[in-house]
Write a protein that holds these residues in place. Sequence first.
Motif, PDB file in Angstrom:
ATOM      1  N   SER A  30     -46.399  21.061  46.469  1.00  0.00           N
ATOM      2  CA  SER A  30     -45.266  21.322  47.356  1.00  0.00           C
ATOM      3  C   SER A  30     -45.568  21.003  48.820  1.00  0.00           C
ATOM      4  N   HIS A  31     -44.499  20.727  49.540  1.00  0.00           N
ATOM      5  CA  HIS A  31     -44.566  20.545  50.991  1.00  0.00           C
ATOM      6  C   HIS A  31     -44.555  21.934  51.622  1.00  0.00           C
ATOM      7  N   LEU A  32     -45.199  22.078  52.774  1.00  0.00           N
ATOM      8  CA  LEU A  32     -45.261  23.362  53.470  1.00  0.00           C
ATOM      9  C   LEU A  32     -44.622  23.232  54.840  1.00  0.00           C
ATOM     10  N   LEU A  33     -43.711  24.142  55.131  1.00  0.00           N
ATOM     11  CA  LEU A  33     -43.055  24.225  56.431  1.00  0.00           C
ATOM     12  C   LEU A  33     -43.334  25.618  56.979  1.00  0.00           C
ATOM     13  N   ARG A  34     -43.921  25.706  58.191  1.00  0.00           N
ATOM     14  CA  ARG A  34     -44.214  27.001  58.820  1.00  0.00           C
ATOM     15  C   ARG A  34     -43.246  27.216  59.970  1.00  0.00           C
ATOM     16  N   VAL A  35     -42.708  28.449  60.037  1.00  0.00           N
ATOM     17  CA  VAL A  35     -41.712  28.783  61.050  1.00  0.00           C
ATOM     18  C   VAL A  35     -42.146  30.061  61.761  1.00  0.00           C
ATOM     19  N   GLY A  36     -42.270  30.007  63.080  1.00  0.00           N
ATOM     20  CA  GLY A  36     -42.537  31.214  63.853  1.00  0.00           C
ATOM     21  C   GLY A  36     -41.277  32.058  63.915  1.00  0.00           C
ATOM     22  N   LEU A  37     -41.439  33.366  63.909  1.00  0.00           N
ATOM     23  CA  LEU A  37     -40.289  34.268  63.887  1.00  0.00           C
ATOM     24  C   LEU A  37     -40.044  34.896  65.249  1.00  0.00           C
ATOM     25  N   ALA A  38     -38.807  34.853  65.686  1.00  0.00           N
ATOM     26  CA  ALA A  38     -38.404  35.487  66.938  1.00  0.00           C
ATOM     27  C   ALA A  38     -38.216  36.982  66.709  1.00  0.00           C
TER      28      ALA A  38
END
Length: 123
Positions: A30-38
């Motif tokens: 799988s591809h990995l996407l990381r998102v910082g959370l506000a």
Amino acid sequence: MILEIRYCECQATEPDGSPSELRPEFLERSHLLRVGLADEGRGYASSPELTIGFKLTPLPESPGAFAFNFAGRYAAGNQSSTGSGEVLLSGDQWINLFGSHHEGQQGSQLSGVAVRLVEVGDF
């Protein structure tokens, strides 16, 4: 906290498995996407194949647990899948959100999208 999103043109879980038991093949391919959370817990992430909007709400009665409301779409090749709903996220545990399984002339076509929360220093 970081939201990790994995997506793949492959099956995320076994048909009779739980949403938190991801297949090793899915984790490898799988591809990995990381998102910082506000601080407000709302967010949106996208890649060429995936779009997902979400809201993360802490659960006061369960420290470290969050209600994760989402709506998303994954499109790859000639297939697409969508999903929306609410799931419980806690402590570095992957949860399969949505995916698809189509039988066609080229055989089975599968897709899957999964998420987890991790502490900033853990990845």
